[in-house]
Design a protein around this motif. Structure first.
Motif, short mmCIF file in Angstrom:
data_model
loop_
_atom_site.label_atom_id
_atom_site.label_comp_id
_atom_site.label_asym_id
_atom_site.label_seq_id
_atom_site.Cartn_x
_atom_site.Cartn_y
_atom_site.Cartn_z
N MET B 25 9.62 -12.75 25.55
CA MET B 25 8.66 -11.53 25.22
C MET B 25 7.67 -11.51 26.33
SD MET B 25 7.50 -12.59 21.46
CE MET B 25 5.68 -12.66 22.02
N SER B 28 9.64 -9.86 29.23
CA SER B 28 10.04 -8.43 28.71
C SER B 28 8.68 -7.33 29.22
CB SER B 28 10.19 -8.26 27.30
OG SER B 28 10.40 -6.88 26.81
N MET B 29 7.59 -8.05 28.66
CA MET B 29 6.49 -7.12 28.89
C MET B 29 5.96 -7.22 30.58
SD MET B 29 3.98 -7.28 26.20
CE MET B 29 4.55 -7.73 24.64
N HIS B 71 -2.45 -8.30 23.83
CA HIS B 71 -2.02 -8.93 22.61
C HIS B 71 -1.05 -10.27 22.83
CE1 HIS B 71 -3.09 -6.07 19.45
NE2 HIS B 71 -3.63 -5.36 20.73
N SER B 72 -0.05 -10.12 23.42
CA SER B 72 0.74 -11.15 23.99
C SER B 72 1.36 -11.38 25.56
CB SER B 72 1.92 -11.09 22.88
OG SER B 72 2.54 -10.08 22.80
N ARG B 232 9.36 7.56 33.23
CA ARG B 232 9.34 6.91 32.28
C ARG B 232 8.97 7.52 30.88
NH1 ARG B 232 12.45 1.80 32.33
NH2 ARG B 232 13.62 2.13 34.25
N TYR B 234 8.91 9.66 27.60
CA TYR B 234 9.78 10.04 26.68
C TYR B 234 9.80 11.65 26.45
CZ TYR B 234 5.89 11.29 23.15
OH TYR B 234 5.01 11.88 22.76
N ARG B 235 8.54 12.31 27.10
CA ARG B 235 8.57 13.79 26.77
C ARG B 235 9.47 14.47 28.13
NH1 ARG B 235 3.39 16.47 24.22
NH2 ARG B 235 3.00 14.62 22.80
N THR B 275 5.95 2.81 29.02
CA THR B 275 7.00 1.80 28.36
C THR B 275 6.27 0.80 27.65
OG1 THR B 275 7.26 0.74 30.51
CG2 THR B 275 9.13 2.01 29.62
N GLY B 280 -1.56 -2.63 21.80
CA GLY B 280 -0.33 -3.56 21.56
C GLY B 280 0.76 -2.71 21.12
N THR B 282 0.91 0.61 20.30
CA THR B 282 0.86 1.68 19.47
C THR B 282 1.18 3.01 19.92
OG1 THR B 282 -0.82 0.22 18.33
CG2 THR B 282 -0.76 2.72 17.58
N GLU B 287 1.60 10.28 24.46
CA GLU B 287 2.23 10.35 23.18
C GLU B 287 1.02 10.85 21.90
OE1 GLU B 287 4.11 6.47 22.06
OE2 GLU B 287 4.17 7.30 19.90
#
Lengths: 155, 359
Positions: B25, B28-29, B71-72, B232, B234-235, B275, B280, B282, B287
């Motif tokens: 994890m 990945s982060m 968070h992590s 990166r 999404y729009r 990304t 966390g 959200t 966005e």
């Protein structure tokens, strides 16, 4: 609280929210699967790091389908490691203790590494078995546990 | 804590498998290749906790607010398991002379080995009198603590580039850490505030690999600041299609179209918001329907209106160039050849306007 409670929804690009970023991943998977077949070398794609919309992820998941094995791992939150309809391709989702998805991978492997029991954990497990034996009179008559021989075996 | 990290985790009943999951994890982060998780697990298992001193200078505590929401890995997890946070004014229980004693004891016993985190800019005006701790100016404190540090992390836009205190007319004479310290490795983690996981990720990288991550020309970790928000986003497909929101409540805004014309600084801002996201995972500013302010770029506060579209290109993009941009955005698995094209397109598209794309 989930975002569904908010009545405004963002419409994503393209048809039904598809960005067109998902289909090229199939080729990347194919390369990974061929490498697994020829060199037994596992690989993985980090889905969290790619600009994929929720619709892209749904499309990918539907396209890859569901295989025969589903594994649930309960460690620091739940993780699911599900085989897709393409054997050797695993959909891996890691969640934290609160249940939120923290990482998502497509793993190409015979078995994802996290599923295997780890040598260090097995050692702790064997000590636990010993303690169970000492508490249980009917198990005591067996020969004492030879730790040296055991550690040679699992290495 | 005595012994290696993995021993202490085993005592807490954390299995090796759970630890491997944590590392996967984390990798990945940190935008590391997935295989790095395994390497991190190997390195982290034998790692010992480095001593960390965190000094707040001319700042708003927003960076601390942000990191405590990581968070992590969570900051609690890191404080207890991964690092020895020996001085942090907001989080520590000690105060006054006790706190200063802890600072000096740490500096002495870990001389040359501790990691120094700085948030806030350093005012030089009036001999540094604008910001003092325990009667000593920030610039004085920085010079003293930096001399014994193994490396320095400049947390947030203020420590990295001067930030808001440095904004025109810069009444306090604020400067960044790298303006003052020249003889130590410095990693800049800009952002107002920086993304929590970028902060903890850099700490974890230092811990696992014993070195600072690879940095770009502005001293930022490449793993997080290697691509623009725009690349990166999404729009991004809407930008490529020439679909733009013109006001914050028009049809385009409701349909989630590109916010470029509403002043989004995504095309010139290098950060990982698109990304990694916020809270966390959200959501993130774009966005939520607002353009990027460019808060992780130097002097973003003086870059003109947040709501004015980026300036007209000096060398307008030809149609072929625009097609290459769209192609590079659509192809996730780009070949080396495509990367070269993308690099060229990226260099030119920062100056592109809607008019060029619609030709």
């Amino acid at each position: 609280m989930s975002l569904d409670a908010i009545p405004v929804h963002v419409v994503n690009a393209g048809e039904g929210g598809l960005s067109g970023n998902a289909p090229p991943l199939l080729r990347e998977l194919l390369t990974g699967v061929r490498r697994l077949l020829s060199d037994a070398e596992p690989s993985s794609i980090d889905l969290t790091a790619l600009p994929l919309t929720p619709a892209d992820l749904d499309w990918l998941r539907d396209t890859l389908g569901q295989g025969e094995v589903r594994v649930t791992l309960d460690a620091n939150g739940e993780s699911s490691l599900d085989e897709t309809a393409c054997p050797g391709v695993w959909w891996v989702t890691h969640r934290n203790e609160q249940g939120a998805v923290v990482a998502q991978f497509l793993e190409v492997a015979f078995v994802p590494e996290l599923v295997r029991a780890q040598v260090e954990d097995i050692r702790i497990g064997s000590a636990y078995l010993e303690s169970l034996m000492s508490e249980n009179p009917s198990a005591r008559s067996t020969a004492p546990y030879d730790e040296e021989a055991a550690s040679c075996r699992d290495l | 804590m005595q012994g290696s990290l993995i021993d202490s985790l085993a005592r807490q009943g954390i299995t090796r498998r759970a630890f491997l999951k944590y590392c996967a994890m984390l990798a990945s982060m940190m935008a590391l290749p997935p295989s790095a998780g395994r390497a991190m697990a190997e390195a982290m298992a034998t790692a010992r906790r480095p001593s960390v001193i965190w000094l707040p200078f001319q700042e708003c505590t927003g960076c601390t607010e942000s990191i405590t929401r990581s968070h992590s890995p969570s900051i609690e997890g890191m404080i207890f398991d991964l690092i020895s946070l020996d001085y942090q004014e907001t989080l520590m229980a000690a105060a006054g002379h006790q706190a200063e004693e802890a600072l000096h004891a740490t500096m002495k016993s870990n001389h040359g080995k501790y990691l120094l985190i700085v948030d806030g800019s350093i005012p030089l005006g009036m001999n540094g009198a604008y910001s003092c701790i325990a009667g000593r100016s920030n610039v004085d404190l920085l010079k003293e603590t930096a001399s014994g540090a193994a490396a320095i992390v400049a947390m947030g836009s203020c420590a990295s580039y001067g930030g808001i205190p440095k904004a025109n007319p810069n009444p306090t004479g604020a400067v960044s850490v790298s303006d003052l310290v020249k003889d130590k490795p410095i990693v800049n983690i800009p952002g107002c505030p920086p993304i929590p996981v970028v902060m903890t990720g850099v700490l974890a990288h230092y811990l696992t690999f014993g070195a600072l991550p690879e940095l770009d020309a502005k001293g930022r970790p490449k793993a997080f600041f290697g691509e623009t928000i725009h690349d990166r986003c999404y729009r991004r497909p809407f930008y490529d299609q020439g679909k733009f929101a013109k006001t914050f409540d028009d049809e385009g805004a409701r349909r989630g179209w590109c916010l470029f014309e509403l002043g989004c600084k995504g095309p010139v801002t290098y950060n990982a918001c698109a990304t990694v996201k916020w809270n966390g995972g959200t959501s993130w500013p774009v966005e939520s329907g607002h353009g990027c302010l460019g808060c992780s770029e130097p002097d973003f506060w003086d870059g003109g209106s947040f709501y004015k579209a980026l300036s007209m290109p000096a060398d307008p993009l030809k149609l072929g160039g625009a097609a290459a941009v769209a192609g590079a955005a659509a192809g996730v698995a780009v070949s080396v050849a495509n990367r070269v094209k993308k690099g060229a397109a990226k260099a030119s598209h920062e100056k592109a306007t809607l008019a060029d794309l619609e030709k």
